[in-house]
Design a protein around this motif. Structure first.
Motif, mmCIF file in Angstrom:
data_model
loop_
_atom_site.group_PDB
_atom_site.id
_atom_site.type_symbol
_atom_site.label_atom_id
_atom_site.label_comp_id
_atom_site.label_asym_id
_atom_site.label_seq_id
_atom_site.Cartn_x
_atom_site.Cartn_y
_atom_site.Cartn_z
ATOM 1 N N TYR A 282 0.812 -1.215 0.000
ATOM 2 C CA TYR A 282 0.000 0.000 0.000
ATOM 3 C C TYR A 282 0.850 1.270 0.000
ATOM 4 O O TYR A 282 0.320 2.364 -0.178
ATOM 5 C CB TYR A 282 -0.918 0.026 1.220
ATOM 6 C CG TYR A 282 -2.048 -0.964 1.182
ATOM 7 C CD1 TYR A 282 -3.201 -0.718 0.441
ATOM 8 C CD2 TYR A 282 -1.967 -2.156 1.891
ATOM 9 C CE1 TYR A 282 -4.242 -1.640 0.418
ATOM 10 C CE2 TYR A 282 -3.003 -3.083 1.876
ATOM 11 C CZ TYR A 282 -4.136 -2.812 1.128
ATOM 12 O OH TYR A 282 -5.164 -3.721 1.108
ATOM 13 N N VAL B 175 -6.260 6.077 0.820
ATOM 14 C CA VAL B 175 -6.500 7.386 0.207
ATOM 15 C C VAL B 175 -7.289 8.277 1.162
ATOM 16 O O VAL B 175 -6.978 9.464 1.340
ATOM 17 C CB VAL B 175 -7.246 7.225 -1.130
ATOM 18 C CG1 VAL B 175 -7.715 8.580 -1.664
ATOM 19 C CG2 VAL B 175 -6.359 6.535 -2.156
ATOM 20 N N LEU C 84 -4.539 0.501 -9.262
ATOM 21 C CA LEU C 84 -3.756 -0.331 -8.347
ATOM 22 C C LEU C 84 -4.417 -1.645 -7.968
ATOM 23 O O LEU C 84 -3.751 -2.523 -7.414
ATOM 24 C CB LEU C 84 -3.467 0.456 -7.056
ATOM 25 C CG LEU C 84 -2.605 1.704 -7.201
ATOM 26 C CD1 LEU C 84 -2.480 2.402 -5.862
ATOM 27 C CD2 LEU C 84 -1.234 1.368 -7.743
ATOM 28 N N ALA D 56 -7.280 5.685 -7.895
ATOM 29 C CA ALA D 56 -6.358 4.845 -7.132
ATOM 30 C C ALA D 56 -6.749 3.373 -7.237
ATOM 31 O O ALA D 56 -5.896 2.505 -7.472
ATOM 32 C CB ALA D 56 -6.335 5.292 -5.669
ATOM 33 N N ILE E 165 -7.366 0.121 -0.522
ATOM 34 C CA ILE E 165 -6.884 1.270 -1.284
ATOM 35 C C ILE E 165 -7.701 2.516 -0.938
ATOM 36 O O ILE E 165 -7.150 3.594 -0.688
ATOM 37 C CB ILE E 165 -6.954 0.974 -2.789
ATOM 38 C CG1 ILE E 165 -6.017 -0.188 -3.138
ATOM 39 C CG2 ILE E 165 -6.583 2.211 -3.608
ATOM 40 C CD1 ILE E 165 -6.182 -0.709 -4.550
ATOM 41 N N CYS F 263 2.795 2.555 -2.055
ATOM 42 C CA CYS F 263 2.827 3.346 -3.283
ATOM 43 C C CYS F 263 1.835 4.492 -3.234
ATOM 44 O O CYS F 263 1.996 5.501 -3.936
ATOM 45 C CB CYS F 263 2.566 2.462 -4.496
ATOM 46 S SG CYS F 263 0.968 1.617 -4.456
ATOM 47 N N LEU F 264 0.795 4.378 -2.405
ATOM 48 C CA LEU F 264 -0.194 5.445 -2.281
ATOM 49 C C LEU F 264 0.356 6.657 -1.532
ATOM 50 O O LEU F 264 -0.303 7.689 -1.465
ATOM 51 C CB LEU F 264 -1.439 4.915 -1.572
ATOM 52 C CG LEU F 264 -2.263 3.917 -2.396
ATOM 53 C CD1 LEU F 264 -3.244 3.165 -1.511
ATOM 54 C CD2 LEU F 264 -2.993 4.627 -3.525
ATOM 55 N N GLN G 252 0.178 9.607 -3.859
ATOM 56 C CA GLN G 252 -1.071 10.360 -3.899
ATOM 57 C C GLN G 252 -1.196 11.294 -2.702
ATOM 58 O O GLN G 252 -1.692 12.417 -2.827
ATOM 59 C CB GLN G 252 -2.259 9.394 -3.958
ATOM 60 C CG GLN G 252 -2.539 8.807 -5.323
ATOM 61 C CD GLN G 252 -1.579 7.701 -5.733
ATOM 62 O OE1 GLN G 252 -0.706 7.307 -4.962
ATOM 63 N NE2 GLN G 252 -1.744 7.175 -6.938
ATOM 64 N N GLN H 283 -10.161 8.461 -5.235
ATOM 65 C CA GLN H 283 -10.193 7.055 -4.822
ATOM 66 C C GLN H 283 -10.520 6.153 -6.004
ATOM 67 O O GLN H 283 -10.038 5.023 -6.088
ATOM 68 C CB GLN H 283 -11.165 6.855 -3.656
ATOM 69 C CG GLN H 283 -12.638 7.143 -3.944
ATOM 70 C CD GLN H 283 -13.356 6.019 -4.646
ATOM 71 O OE1 GLN H 283 -12.983 4.852 -4.497
ATOM 72 N NE2 GLN H 283 -14.369 6.341 -5.439
#
Length: 386
Positions: free
Chosen positions: A84, A289, A268, A264, A285, A86-87, A90, A261
């Protein structure tokens, strides 16, 4: 800040109620320096660490070569959480929307340009040189880009030019540059005020949706449908920082979260490529976010004023150079610690991150600290008549 007639108004404290004047009538062009939001500095570091854990333990690829096996094998349980991380990108974009709106409000275009260039490029140039030099060492197993491509990377325009990247994370800087350009052109240049910022958010949101529907590459490059809601959400949160009762700003944030969202999850949930782990459920995810928006919102509304420790300022200063160098130099560090010295993976991981934080401090102390003010002065000082 100044009213249209030039009357000086105090800057609202975080989350303070609006004045009785209509918000649309306020033209805020020369606000006094805002107090540093140290909690936002802490959030920057959290987002950067999320990305680092993702790069070291939440995906495969080159980092798998460094470990000698998939991170999924090295961290059979934790890798599911690291995925997770990688978020964090964002969340960075939400923070960036907040900060750029705050820093661009009341600044002329030249000062805004100087602040961005002096902030981005010193550590970036140093990171390009450092990573290129390390990858050129004969015992390093990772291939360096060509000298010509490395030189192009110094411009930060390697992505649109189709040039090999020295830094894997530089794609996010290309997104940031496009956001700065849009904000500078449509908000900073004509002069920031609430009405103009709201119009910018509304038009960009609609234009980005139209670009997605049109499936036109040029529009995608300019309007960034996938990332626009995060930048716009951050701008909306800054409007709430000025006035928590601004219902239009609440609408901007809500719409941005709803669209963000979606992107995302869409990008993903089942990512393509064997180097990505695809076991992130959509609700997870959405939750990450949402936590990002809520965390920046807590800063905007003043709920984190208590987090005013000085070390958070240092953490914020280290975030950018850490973000730049951690991935590629992390491959080398993990390889040395884990495969050369034989340290276990759960010892290697914190040591590698600590080594990258030390490297970031060195870049901050010996590159950013001396160069940033010099570049800013050079770009803002008046030109002498010939």
């Amino acid at each position: 800040m100044t009213a249209p007639a030039g009357t000086t108004l105090p800057k609202p404290s975080p989350g303070a109620p609006a004045s009785s004047a209509r918000p649309e009538a306020r033209s805020i062009r020369s606000a006094p320096p805002a107090p540093r939001l140290r909690a936002l500095d802490g959030l920057r570091l959290v987002a950067a660490l999320m990305v680092a854990f993702y790069h070291f333990g939440g995906r495969d690829g080159e980092i798998g070569q460094a470990w000698g096996s998939s991170p999924n094998t090295q961290f059979p349980t934790a890798s599911q959480l690291f995925a997770y991380g990688c978020l964090g990108v964002q969340i960075f974009f939400v923070i960036s929307g907040f900060v750029i709106c705050m820093s661009g409000w009341g600044r002329p275009l030249r000062a805004f340009f100087a602040s961005r260039v002096s902030r981005l490029f010193p550590a970036y140039w140093a990171a390009i040189i450092l990573v290129t030099a390390v990858f050129a060492l004969p015992w390093v197993a990772y291939e360096a880009v060509s000298p010509s491509d490395a030189l192009v990377n110094l411009t930060m325009l390697q992505m649109p030019l189709g040039v090999d990247r020295v830094l894997g994370v530089c794609w996010t800087l290309w997104a940031e540059l496009r956001f700065y350009a849009l904000f500078a052109l449509f908000v900073v240049l004509p002069g920031a005020n609430r009405q103009r910022v709201v119009l910018f958010c509304a038009v960009w949101t609609l234009a980005a949706a139209m670009a997605e529907a049109a499936n036109e590459p040029l529009l995608d490059v300019v309007l960034m449908p996938e990332y626009a809601p995060f930048f716009i959400g951050g701008i909306g949160l800054y409007l709430l920082h000025l006035d928590r009762r601004d219902m239009t700003a609440w609408g901007i944030v809500a719409a941005s979260w709803l669209i963000g969202q979606h992107y995302a999850v869409d990008r993903l949930w089942h990512p393509s490529g064997p180097e990505f782990f695809s076991y992130r459920p959509s609700l997870g995810i959405v939750a990450v976010v949402t936590m990002g928006f809520v965390a920046v919102g807590a800063v905007a509304l003043g709920h984190l004023r208590w987090a005013n420790w000085r070390w958070l300022t240092v953490a914020g200063a280290l975030t950018y150079p850490f973000y730049l160098v951690h991935e590629h130099l992390g491959w080398v560090t993990v390889h040395v610690l884990h495969r050369t010295f034989g340290l276990p993976s759960y010892a290697t991981l914190p040591l590698a991150i600590s080594a990258m934080l030390v490297t970031a401090w060195l870049l901050y102390r010996f590159v950013e600290t001396p160069l940033t003010p010099r570049i800013k002065r050079a770009l803002t000082q008046p030109r002498r008549a010939g």
